[in-house]
Design a protein around this motif. Structure first.
Motif, PDB file in Angstrom:
ATOM      1  N   ASN A  14       0.809  -1.220   0.000  1.00 56.76           N
ATOM      2  CA  ASN A  14       0.000   0.000   0.000  1.00 56.76           C
ATOM      3  C   ASN A  14       0.840   1.267   0.000  1.00 56.76           C
ATOM      4  O   ASN A  14       0.326   2.344   0.301  1.00 56.76           O
ATOM      5  N   ASP A  15       2.138   1.129  -0.292  1.00 53.62           N
ATOM      6  CA  ASP A  15       3.034   2.287  -0.356  1.00 53.62           C
ATOM      7  C   ASP A  15       3.007   3.098   0.950  1.00 53.62           C
ATOM      8  O   ASP A  15       2.958   4.320   0.938  1.00 53.62           O
ATOM      9  N   GLU A  16       3.046   2.378   2.082  1.00 52.89           N
ATOM     10  CA  GLU A  16       2.948   3.012   3.402  1.00 52.89           C
ATOM     11  C   GLU A  16       4.294   3.169   4.116  1.00 52.89           C
ATOM     12  O   GLU A  16       4.350   3.743   5.197  1.00 52.89           O
ATOM     13  N   PHE A  76      11.338   4.405   4.523  1.00 45.53           N
ATOM     14  CA  PHE A  76      12.357   3.358   4.542  1.00 45.53           C
ATOM     15  C   PHE A  76      12.872   3.082   3.132  1.00 45.53           C
ATOM     16  O   PHE A  76      12.136   3.177   2.156  1.00 45.53           O
ATOM     17  N   ASP A  77      14.142   2.714   3.055  1.00 42.88           N
ATOM     18  CA  ASP A  77      14.722   2.256   1.791  1.00 42.88           C
ATOM     19  C   ASP A  77      14.362   0.784   1.602  1.00 42.88           C
ATOM     20  O   ASP A  77      13.718   0.175   2.445  1.00 42.88           O
ATOM     21  N   ASN A  78      14.815   0.218   0.516  1.00 38.89           N
ATOM     22  CA  ASN A  78      14.697  -1.230   0.273  1.00 38.89           C
ATOM     23  C   ASN A  78      13.246  -1.714   0.261  1.00 38.89           C
ATOM     24  O   ASN A  78      12.903  -2.697   0.899  1.00 38.89           O
ATOM     25  N   ARG A  79      12.409  -0.990  -0.477  1.00 39.57           N
ATOM     26  CA  ARG A  79      10.998  -1.361  -0.581  1.00 39.57           C
ATOM     27  C   ARG A  79      10.691  -1.889  -1.981  1.00 39.57           C
ATOM     28  O   ARG A  79      11.256  -1.440  -2.960  1.00 39.57           O
ATOM     29  N   ILE A  80       9.753  -2.805  -2.024  1.00 37.03           N
ATOM     30  CA  ILE A  80       9.171  -3.253  -3.274  1.00 37.03           C
ATOM     31  C   ILE A  80       7.694  -2.888  -3.200  1.00 37.03           C
ATOM     32  O   ILE A  80       6.989  -3.326  -2.285  1.00 37.03           O
ATOM     33  N   VAL A  81       7.236  -2.080  -4.136  1.00 38.29           N
ATOM     34  CA  VAL A  81       5.833  -1.680  -4.194  1.00 38.29           C
ATOM     35  C   VAL A  81       5.236  -2.334  -5.445  1.00 38.29           C
ATOM     36  O   VAL A  81       5.546  -1.919  -6.557  1.00 38.29           O
ATOM     37  N   PRO A  82       4.421  -3.364  -5.258  1.00 38.16           N
ATOM     38  CA  PRO A  82       3.835  -4.037  -6.427  1.00 38.16           C
ATOM     39  C   PRO A  82       2.990  -3.073  -7.253  1.00 38.16           C
ATOM     40  O   PRO A  82       2.311  -2.199  -6.725  1.00 38.16           O
ATOM     41  N   GLN A  83       3.029  -3.257  -8.546  1.00 38.94           N
ATOM     42  CA  GLN A  83       2.238  -2.444  -9.466  1.00 38.94           C
ATOM     43  C   GLN A  83       0.829  -3.031  -9.586  1.00 38.94           C
ATOM     44  O   GLN A  83       0.643  -4.245  -9.441  1.00 38.94           O
ATOM     45  N   PRO A  84      -0.163  -2.184  -9.840  1.00 35.51           N
ATOM     46  CA  PRO A  84      -1.523  -2.708 -10.035  1.00 35.51           C
ATOM     47  C   PRO A  84      -1.539  -3.781 -11.119  1.00 35.51           C
ATOM     48  O   PRO A  84      -0.929  -3.616 -12.176  1.00 35.51           O
ATOM     49  N   GLY A  85      -2.205  -4.877 -10.835  1.00 32.12           N
ATOM     50  CA  GLY A  85      -2.299  -5.962 -11.799  1.00 32.12           C
ATOM     51  C   GLY A  85      -1.104  -6.891 -11.845  1.00 32.12           C
ATOM     52  O   GLY A  85      -1.108  -7.880 -12.577  1.00 32.12           O
ATOM     53  N   GLN A  86      -0.062  -6.583 -11.067  1.00 27.38           N
ATOM     54  CA  GLN A  86       1.126  -7.444 -11.066  1.00 27.38           C
ATOM     55  C   GLN A  86       0.761  -8.808 -10.496  1.00 27.38           C
ATOM     56  O   GLN A  86       0.033  -8.910  -9.516  1.00 27.38           O
ATOM     57  N   ASN A  87       1.285  -9.853 -11.095  1.00 27.29           N
ATOM     58  CA  ASN A  87       1.007 -11.221 -10.675  1.00 27.29           C
ATOM     59  C   ASN A  87       1.661 -11.488  -9.321  1.00 27.29           C
ATOM     60  O   ASN A  87       2.883 -11.582  -9.221  1.00 27.29           O
TER      61      ASN A  87
END
Length: 182
Positions: A43-45, A49-60
């Motif tokens: 949820n991009d919350e 912090f560094d070292n984040r992965i923010v999934p894209q809408p529709g990403q598997n």
């Protein structure tokens, strides 16, 4: 708060009751000790912090979980934060995605630990919960969640329905339950 970097921890409860606040508090302590962490930030919350992965809408999500699990297992020496963990490590199918079973069950031997955050603890894979050194439980009211939690909390599970914002119970995996306030 005593958090071992090689342990698995679960944070569960309703939206808006303090799960992310507690996770950020723990992560701040860990980030101060080491930059060896990764956050699956659905949820991009966790922007601070560094070292984040923010999934894209529709990403598997299934594919992302497998790829990330492989990267984490091969890297070792890492603390993982997975928000909305039930979406990546669901109760069905019973088997965890590839690499995640190793991370959860044997990760301590590769210096892997983490926090798995969920709104619906009954929907999180049981292996994750069974391996947790600590389970932090915020307010719950769903019948399935309360019934599941009764298995190890007995009647304390019913008290979860009455918790206020930023109140939680900490279960240590050894049968001890402590009421806490953020």
């Amino acid at each position: 708060m005593d958090i071992n970097l090689n342990d698995i921890h679960v944070i569960a409860g309703m939206r808006g009751y303090g799960k992310t606040t507690l996770a950020k508090k723990i992560l701040s302590i860990i980030a101060g000790q080491s930059n060896q962490y990764i956050i699956l930030d659905n949820n991009d919350e966790y922007r601070e912090f560094d070292n984040r992965i923010v999934p894209q809408p529709g990403q598997n999500r299934k594919k992302l979980a497998i790829e990330l699990g492989k990267q984490i297992w091969n890297t070792g020496n890492l603390f993982i934060v997975v928000d909305e963990a039930e979406k990546y490590l669901p109760v069905f199918p019973v088997l965890l995605p590839p690499y995640w079973d190793n991370i959860i069950e044997q990760g301590r031997h590769r210096n892997l630990g983490g926090i798995f955050i969920t709104r619906r603890i009954a929907n999180l894979n049981k292996t994750v919960i069974s391996q947790a050194a600590k389970v932090f439980l915020f307010r719950h009211f769903e019948k399935n969640d309360i019934q599941y939690l009764r298995e190890f909390l007995d009647d304390v599970a019913y008290s979860l329905q009455r918790l206020k914002e930023f109140q939680y119970f900490m279960y240590d995996g050894k049968g001890k339950v402590k009421h806490c306030i953020l």
